[in-house]
Motif scaffolding. Structure first.
Motif, PDB file in Angstrom:
ATOM      1  N   GLY A  81      51.428  78.823  53.887  1.00 17.26           N
ATOM      2  CA  GLY A  81      52.903  78.738  53.318  1.00 17.26           C
ATOM      3  C   GLY A  81      53.896  78.746  53.260  1.00 17.26           C
ATOM      4  N   GLY A  85      57.418  81.937  49.901  1.00 22.49           N
ATOM      5  CA  GLY A  85      56.649  81.784  49.345  1.00 22.49           C
ATOM      6  C   GLY A  85      55.397  82.289  49.033  1.00 22.49           C
ATOM      7  N   LYS A  86      54.807  81.674  48.289  1.00 18.24           N
ATOM      8  CA  LYS A  86      53.394  82.375  48.238  1.00 18.24           C
ATOM      9  C   LYS A  86      52.338  81.959  49.166  1.00 18.24           C
ATOM     10  CE  LYS A  86      53.699  84.158  44.044  1.00 18.24           C
ATOM     11  NZ  LYS A  86      52.429  84.418  42.469  1.00 18.24           N
ATOM     12  N   VAL A  87      51.391  82.655  50.233  1.00 16.33           N
ATOM     13  CA  VAL A  87      50.897  81.735  51.039  1.00 16.33           C
ATOM     14  C   VAL A  87      49.486  80.795  50.346  1.00 16.33           C
ATOM     15  CG1 VAL A  87      48.991  83.844  50.773  1.00 16.33           C
ATOM     16  CG2 VAL A  87      49.191  82.130  52.632  1.00 16.33           C
ATOM     17  N   LYS A  88      49.126  79.995  50.583  1.00 11.65           N
ATOM     18  CA  LYS A  88      47.454  79.464  50.021  1.00 11.65           C
ATOM     19  C   LYS A  88      46.526  79.240  51.162  1.00 11.65           C
ATOM     20  CE  LYS A  88      50.472  76.323  47.622  1.00 11.65           C
ATOM     21  NZ  LYS A  88      50.929  74.580  47.262  1.00 11.65           N
ATOM     22  N   GLU A 105      46.016  78.806  45.319  1.00 11.25           N
ATOM     23  CA  GLU A 105      47.320  79.560  45.753  1.00 11.25           C
ATOM     24  C   GLU A 105      46.930  80.833  45.448  1.00 11.25           C
ATOM     25  OE1 GLU A 105      51.480  78.611  44.420  1.00 11.25           O
ATOM     26  OE2 GLU A 105      51.083  80.214  42.767  1.00 11.25           O
ATOM     27  N   ALA A 107      48.009  85.044  45.472  1.00  7.42           N
ATOM     28  CA  ALA A 107      48.998  85.575  44.513  1.00  7.42           C
ATOM     29  C   ALA A 107      50.072  86.749  45.575  1.00  7.42           C
ATOM     30  CB  ALA A 107      48.385  87.038  43.780  1.00  7.42           C
ATOM     31  N   VAL A 108      49.921  87.005  46.894  1.00  5.31           N
ATOM     32  CA  VAL A 108      50.739  87.226  47.807  1.00  5.31           C
ATOM     33  C   VAL A 108      51.755  86.345  48.266  1.00  5.31           C
ATOM     34  CG1 VAL A 108      49.342  89.570  47.308  1.00  5.31           C
ATOM     35  CG2 VAL A 108      49.225  87.841  50.113  1.00  5.31           C
ATOM     36  N   PRO A 109      52.857  86.860  48.714  1.00  5.19           N
ATOM     37  CA  PRO A 109      53.722  86.186  49.533  1.00  5.19           C
ATOM     38  C   PRO A 109      53.201  86.319  50.931  1.00  5.19           C
ATOM     39  CG  PRO A 109      55.117  88.051  48.214  1.00  5.19           C
ATOM     40  CD  PRO A 109      53.514  87.828  48.493  1.00  5.19           C
ATOM     41  N   THR A 110      53.756  84.928  51.223  1.00  5.42           N
ATOM     42  CA  THR A 110      53.243  84.877  53.129  1.00  5.42           C
ATOM     43  C   THR A 110      53.825  86.410  54.095  1.00  5.42           C
ATOM     44  OG1 THR A 110      53.593  82.421  52.602  1.00  5.42           O
ATOM     45  CG2 THR A 110      53.061  82.726  54.485  1.00  5.42           C
ATOM     46  N   CYS A 152      42.796  92.436  48.049  1.00  6.24           N
ATOM     47  CA  CYS A 152      43.370  92.584  49.635  1.00  6.24           C
ATOM     48  C   CYS A 152      42.636  93.520  50.276  1.00  6.24           C
ATOM     49  CB  CYS A 152      44.448  90.931  49.509  1.00  6.24           C
ATOM     50  SG  CYS A 152      45.374  91.254  51.021  1.00  6.24           S
ATOM     51  N   ALA A 160      44.822  84.993  42.077  1.00  8.55           N
ATOM     52  CA  ALA A 160      44.568  83.747  43.076  1.00  8.55           C
ATOM     53  C   ALA A 160      44.473  82.415  41.571  1.00  8.55           C
ATOM     54  CB  ALA A 160      44.077  84.159  43.569  1.00  8.55           C
TER      55      ALA A 160
END
Length: 238
Positions: A81, A85-88, A105, A107-110, A152, A160
C-alpha cells in the motif's frame, strides 16, 4: 495443616439483580472464534492436499479419498500500500502471476498496519454473511464475497472490500515479480506516482480450507528471515 485466608470482618454480599448480556453478539463472537480454532487446530481425520506438484496425486492422511475441504495449498501473498493510503492484500498462484486470485482493500492505513506488525504478530479476521450470486442463484464462493467485517489483533477496525486490480495495482505486482520472499519499498515514480511510495511484504502463504465457509492464509517463514507471524482468516456465517 491446611492454611486459611482471613477475609476480615467485611460481610460477603450476594446481589440478586439481573445482569444484561448481549446474547446475539456473544454467540456471533464465539462462532467466529470456533471457526478460527478449527482452522488453527485440524482434527486427526483432516486431509491435507499439497498442490506444489501438479504432476503427482494429492497426498492424503488417514483417508484415501480426500473430502472437498480440509485441504492445504501454497500460494504467494503480498501486503502492500501507499504510505499515505490504505493497505491491500493480494493472493496469487505464484509471484509472477498476472491474474490475482484475490485482491482486498483492507480497512486500515498502511502506516497503522505496519505499526501493528512491529511486534512480529498479526492476526486479521475477516467475517461476512452468506450471500447469493446475482444471476444463477448459487451461493458465492467464499473469497468472492464483496465486503468483510475486519478485526485486527482482536479489535474491530471497519470493513475490507474486494477490488478488481487496477492498472496501478498490476504495475506494483509486476515490479515485484522477482521477489519471492521479502519486504521493502517500491518507488512511486516507477509506477507514475510522484507523491508517494509503496511499502510491501511478500511471502509464501499456506492456504488452509476448513470448509466452504472457512479459509485461512498463514505466512511461511522457515528461515526466520521475515520475522513475522501473520495469519489471515476468512469466515462466513450462515
Amino acid at each position: 495443616m491446611p492454611s486459611y485466608i482471613n477475609m476480615g470482618p467485611t460481610p460477603t454480599h450476594i446481589t440478586a439483580e439481573a445482569t444484561t448480556v448481549d446474547c446475539h453478539k456473544q454467540v456471533r463472537t464465539w462462532r467466529l472464534l470456533r471457526a478460527i480454532m478449527e482452522l488453527l487446530i485440524p482434527t486427526c481425520n483432516c486431509t491435507f492436499v499439497h498442490e506444489t506438484d501438479h504432476n503427482q496425486l494429492p497426498t492424503t492422511i488417514n483417508n484415501p479419498k480426500p473430502p472437498p475441504f480440509s485441504s492445504a495449498s501454497f500460494l504467494t501473498g503480498t501486503i502492500f500500500g501507499y504510505k499515505k493510503g490504505k493497505v491491500k492484500f493480494c493472493i496469487q498462484s505464484n509471484s509472477t502471476s498476472t491474474n490475482p486470485i484475490l485482491l482486498l482493500e483492507l480497512a486500515v492505513p498502511t502506516t497503522i498496519l505496519a505499526r501493528e506488525m512491529r511486534n512480529g504478530l498479526l492476526r486479521i479476521a475477516l467475517e461476512c454473511s452468506l450471500g447469493v450470486g446475482p444471476t444463477n442463484g448459487k451461493t458465492e464462493e467464499l473469497l468472492e464475497m464483496p465486503v468483510w467485517k475486519m478485526y485486527c489483533n482482536g479489535r474491530r477496525v471497519g470493513f475490507a472490500v474486494r477490488r478488481k486490480p487496477c492498472k496501478a495495482d498490476m504495475e506494483v505486482l509486476k515490479r515485484m515479480k522477482n521477489v519471492v520472499v521479502g519486504a521493502g519499498i517500491v518507488s512511486g515514480k516507477e509506477i507514475g506516482c510522484e507523491e508517494d511510495d509503496i511499502m510491501y511484504l511478500r511471502g509464501n502463504f499456506e492456504r488452509v480450507c476448513g470448509s466452504s465457509d472457512a479459509q485461512s492464509f498463514h505466512l511461511i517463514d522457515p528461515d526466520g528471515n521475515i520475522n513475522q507471524d501473520l495469519s489471515i482468516f476468512f469466515i462466513r456465517s450462515r
